[in-house]
Design an enzyme around this catalytic site. Structure first.
Site, mmCIF file in Angstrom:
data_model
loop_
_atom_site.group_PDB
_atom_site.id
_atom_site.type_symbol
_atom_site.label_atom_id
_atom_site.label_comp_id
_atom_site.label_asym_id
_atom_site.label_seq_id
_atom_site.Cartn_x
_atom_site.Cartn_y
_atom_site.Cartn_z
ATOM 1 N N HIS A 133 0.869 -1.182 0.000
ATOM 2 C CA HIS A 133 0.000 0.000 0.000
ATOM 3 C C HIS A 133 0.898 1.222 0.000
ATOM 4 O O HIS A 133 1.659 1.459 0.936
ATOM 5 C CB HIS A 133 -0.912 0.020 1.223
ATOM 6 N N CYS A 134 0.817 2.009 -1.070
ATOM 7 C CA CYS A 134 1.682 3.179 -1.237
ATOM 8 C C CYS A 134 0.956 4.428 -0.772
ATOM 9 O O CYS A 134 -0.090 4.791 -1.334
ATOM 10 C CB CYS A 134 2.096 3.354 -2.699
ATOM 11 N N PRO A 135 1.461 5.106 0.255
ATOM 12 C CA PRO A 135 0.780 6.326 0.697
ATOM 13 C C PRO A 135 0.973 7.494 -0.266
ATOM 14 O O PRO A 135 0.161 8.436 -0.249
ATOM 15 C CB PRO A 135 1.433 6.628 2.048
ATOM 16 N N ASN A 138 -1.720 6.981 -2.429
ATOM 17 C CA ASN A 138 -2.949 6.725 -1.641
ATOM 18 C C ASN A 138 -3.764 5.577 -2.232
ATOM 19 O O ASN A 138 -4.975 5.654 -2.389
ATOM 20 C CB ASN A 138 -3.806 7.987 -1.568
#
EC number: 2.3.1.225
Length: 762
Positions: A133-135, A138
């Protein structure tokens, strides 16, 4: 960055992606505005073109990685995972290219996760080929958007290298004027690009390695295939081709298109054509008692019959008591049959009348007087007709006579006694014949009981087939009042009888009757023998019939009272208590006083002692002893409180009315004739036996006391007094000194149905 419609907007999770977008767009814009014009004039116009195309490619991949579905699996519905038990194993193994791969049960999505699938804790979804999950974007990076994420990293890295390189070139050419605006802005863009260049270049190199090896970030970090064989690898070239050139995976979750709601509802909310075609029918009662409303079209309604709906058989007509009694007494002279029979209708039946047969409407027999003879058709024999008493025969119930002020009351309304001795004997024969037909079957020889020493009686009658209860109803109304036969025989009082007569065990035998078996002995110590309950009860007769019987009985009893010249000798007997030392000394002795009989308590021997009773041949005495014995032999017993209350009433100094203390409400104030026996009564399922008494030869009382030691009872107290104090004085009774049980020299035998025999000292 797809978001489900029900999720809440959280501003904090948009900060990284907003920062990344701002830096990317801001730095690139400044580079194109302040640095690219000089590079275009001094170096080459291709530099701005190259950087512009690369910037657009970075921006496009960034947008795709942010807003594209990563490959989310839809959650299972509530009814979809019913087959999977909650106790199912946490893992399942599957074979992928010959290698077992473990699948884990997802408690949130309610299914086993496919291989390389994992549940994202941030997005709360299971993502196919989950990478991470890449912030910064998002969004989860999965199978569907990993390509764009990887290209974004590559393009961003190239773009950053270009920005830093061409910016450094601009600064080196303008080293004299570092304070100028263009040089300062170029140095700021270079610092931002250089600041993010190291992590972006490092992340890009990491994913290049993962792509070439055919792994995901999740698999690499968790070490699933560390030291083992990766079943998902296709080789270096195959893995790169699969990531960059493979067709896009399908989308599993599709949001429904949002369309405006344009539905107009009219006030009735019903289609008018349905109202015209459907016409509701009447409510019909189904077989199971439920009401079902049905509707049919107009075309099918035209073919319906005009007959009403079947709601069950009609109820029997209701007849008032006055009309019913008047029809019984005065038959209509319109036809010959009406002169010989009484029109009988079925009384109201309970709710289950549908399953009970109706009453028979065969020929009936009117009441037969002593000097009348009714001709009729030939009839069957009595033994053959006894088999017609089959099922659905109601068992009539004769109610117990009402007790005194302190006694018991029957739970049912009292049944009136029958008119004459003929009707009484006919009812008794009906009871015996019905019991014999149930036990014996066809052509059963009925052995009557015999009362030794009793006087002969001419009251013997026969029952015709229609006088017996038939299989379609209970004991008929005519069988209670009309014991005569419609088959051309004489009335019961006539001695000339055409067919073999049946003698009831409850009546006194005649001189030509066959001998009866001797009565069996009875010991109160050993307890009574088991007795069969009476098979007949009159509680199933309707109240209209019973009211007419009561009305007719009262009228005829008043007429007989006017013709009678003598007063009643005695009334109904008292109730005997339990056979113990307390109760064996309690009996009912009735002495004639100025206004009637007086009830007196004493020993059992006082019952038949003294000249006031007329000897052993007195039929009234035998009837009184029969009622006394039947009261002694029935269970349950009366309580001591009711017995003591009766005794307290009997100890009153004044004489009592002639009707006695134990009378039903319908018979209060009407003294019975001397020779008319009163009908015994049955309440509920209690069996009361008709007991006949006789006086055999004299026997010493000592022998009786030796055979039955239980009669030797110590003195007991009644209402706190001794037995002598409880009795009345000599002035109230002509018995005199004969009331003592020690002075009697006779033994009185009382026999009943079922082998019960009592011996009373006289």
């Amino acid at each position: 960055m797809p978001r489900s419609p029900g999720t809440r907007l959280k501003p904090a999770k948009y900060i990284p992606v907003a920062t990344a977008a701002a830096l990317l767009v801001g730095s690139s814009t400044l580079f194109f505005v302040f640095t690219c014009p000089w590079l275009t004039r001094a170096v080459s116009p291709a530099i701005p073109v190259y950087n512009g195309i690369l910037f657009l490619f970075v921006l496009a991949n960034f947008s795709m990685a942010t807003f594209m579905d990563p490959g989310v699996f839809p959650r299972a519905d509530e009814d979809e995972d019913k087959e999977d038990d909650f106790r199912a194993p946490l893992y399942k193994n599957v074979d992928v290219r010959g290698i077992q791969v473990r699948m884990k049960w997802c408690a949130t999505c309610h299914f086993y996760r496919p291989p390389r699938c994992s549940h994202c804790s941030v997005c709360d979804n299971c993502v196919e080929d989950f990478d991470h999950h890449c912030p910064w974007v998002n969004n989860c990076i999965g199978r569907r958007n990993y390509r764009y994420f990887f290209l974004f990293l590559l393009s961003l890295s190239a773009h950053m290298v270009g920005v830093v390189a061409f910016g450094l070139l601009y600064v080196l050419n303008h080293s004299e004027g570092l304070g100028a605006a263009h040089t300062t802005i170029t140095m700021a863009v270079m610092c931002v690009a250089g600041l993010f260049f190291i992590p972006v270049i490092g992340l890009t190199g990491f994913h290049v390695v993962l792509v070439t090896r055919g792994r995901t970030t999740n698999e690499q970090v968790t070490g699933k295939f560390r030291g083992g064989v990766n079943p998902f690898t296709r080789g270096c070239y195959g893995n790169v081709e699969h990531v960059l050139c493979s067709p896009l995976a399908p989308r599993y979750v599709v949001e429904p298109p949002r369309m405006p709601l344009s539905v107009s509802l009219k006030p009735p909310f019903l289609r008018p054509e349905l109202l015209e075609r459907a016409v509701p029918l009447k409510v019909k009662l189904s077989d199971n008692g439920l009401k079902a409303g049905r509707s049919k079209s107009k075309g099918s309604l035209d073919q319906l019959d005009e007959k009403p709906l079947d709601l069950g058989p009609p109820l029997p007509p209701k007849i008032e008591a006055g009309t019913f009694g008047r029809d019984l007494k005065t038959p209509r002279p319109g036809s010959a049959e009406s002169a010989l029979s009484v029109q009988r209708t079925s009384p109201p039946t309970p709710a289950m009348y549908k399953f009970r047969p109706a009453f028979s409407t065969g020929p009936k027999t009117p009441f037969c007087g002593p000097n009348e003879q009714v001709p009729g058709p030939d009839s069957l024999t009595l033994a053959d007709d006894s088999t017609h008493s089959l099922d659905f025969v109601s068992e009539p119930s004769l109610d117990l006579p009402d007790h005194g002020p302190g006694g018991l009351r029957p739970p049912y309304p009292p049944s009136p006694p029958l008119n004459t001795t003929d009707a009484f004997s006919g009812a008794l024969r009906s009871l015996s014949l019905k019991a014999a037909s149930r036990r014996g079957g066809d052509h059963m020889t009925l052995q009557p009981l015999r009362s030794e020493g009793g006087p002969p009686t001419p009251h013997r009658s026969l029952f015709a087939p229609h006088a017996l209860p038939n299989r379609n109803g209970s004991l008929s109304y005519d069988s209670l009042l009309n014991p005569g036969s419609p088959s051309g025989h004489a009335c019961p009082t006539h001695p000339s009888v055409g067919i073999a007569s049946y003698h009831s065990p409850y009546l006194h035998p005649g001189p030509s009757d066959p001998p009866r078996p001797p009565p069996r002995s009875f010991s109160p110590v050993l307890g009574p023998r088991p007795r069969e309950p009476s098979p007949v009860r009159y509680d199933n007769l309707s109240r209209t019939i019973m009211a007419s019987i009561q009305e007719r009985k009262d009228r005829e009893e008043r007429e007989r009272l006017l013709r009678s010249q003598t007063d009643s000798l005695f009334g109904d007997s008292g109730v005997y208590d339990t056979p113990s030392s307390y109760s064996l000394q309690q009996a009912s002795v009735l002495t004639e006083g100025p206004r009637g009989s007086v009830l007196r308590y004493g020993s059992r021997d006082d019952l038949v002692a003294g000249p006031g009773f007329g000897g052993a041949r007195n039929p009234a005495l035998q009837t009184s002893l029969s009622s006394l014995s039947s009261s002694m032999s029935r269970a349950p017993r009366t309580s001591s409180s009711s017995l003591q209350a009766d005794q307290a009433n009997n100890n009153a100094p004044g004489p009592r009315p002639g009707s006695g203390s134990h009378r039903s409400p319908a018979r209060q104030g009407l003294p019975s004739p001397p020779g008319t026996p009163r009908s015994p009564s049955y309440t509920g399922s209690k069996a009361v036996a008709f007991i006949h008494t006789d006086l055999p030869d004299r026997q010493p009382s000592l022998a009786m006391q030796r055979d039955h030691p239980q009669l030797k009872t110590p003195p007991s107290k009644l209402n706190g007094q001794s037995p002598g104090m409880a009795r009345l004085g000599p002035a109230a009774s002509p018995m005199g000194p004969n009331a003592s049980p020690a002075r009697h020299t006779l033994v009185k035998k009382v026999s009943g149905v079922g082998g019960t025999t009592y011996e009373i000292s006289v």
